[in-house]
Design a protein around this motif. Sequence first.
Motif: not given
Length: 210
Positions: A137, A149-150, A153-154, A178, A180-182
């Motif tokens: 993020y 942030v969400w 992410r989407k 975090h 939100a990281n992926c």
Amino acid sequence: MEHRKTYIRHTLPQADREIILEGPVPPSHLATLRMHPDLDAFRRPEEQLEALIEIAGLPEGRIIIARDQEVIIGYVTFHYPDEMERWSQGNMPDLIELGAIEVSNEYRSRRIGSSLIRTAFEDGQMEKYIVFTTEYYWHWDLKSSGLSVWDYRKMMERLMQTVDMVWYATDDPEICSHPANCLMVRIGKDVPLESKEQFDQIRFQQRFMY
């Protein structure tokens, strides 16, 4: 491992101009272009252009660009993982990182980002690779986008899904730092089973995560 690179070029008609999508581009071509001043998410534009030229010269390196005449207004990079990161463990010849994607603010919301990524995967060029990207993020342009942030992410998930990259679990400390990281991954249809198993061992290194 032989890295097959098939040059592809597309034209994206716009209301007042044409955007050229092309790549993988060689260092000699990149050296004739200049960066849009907004492309500063990772470093100053001039320095980022030098980095792109360096990556393009690597055997596995791929740079796909979007340009408005002689100005690069977007790009995506592919290369082996940095040797300081866990993803380089095992020196897998068929594990490639989608390292960075950036589009100038002026040209956003024109599907340029998704077009860049799709171009990179055309002609079956990536079917022998496990391609992954780590989304953090703190690299996201939350301020200019106005997204939470969400929502960002989407947006990144939808972008990567255009080439069938999907979310993968991992115990990597940076990603886990975090929510939100992926980690997003696409496994090509020609990737051998042993490479898939080795990648799983890299993703999970703490026994309690199994």
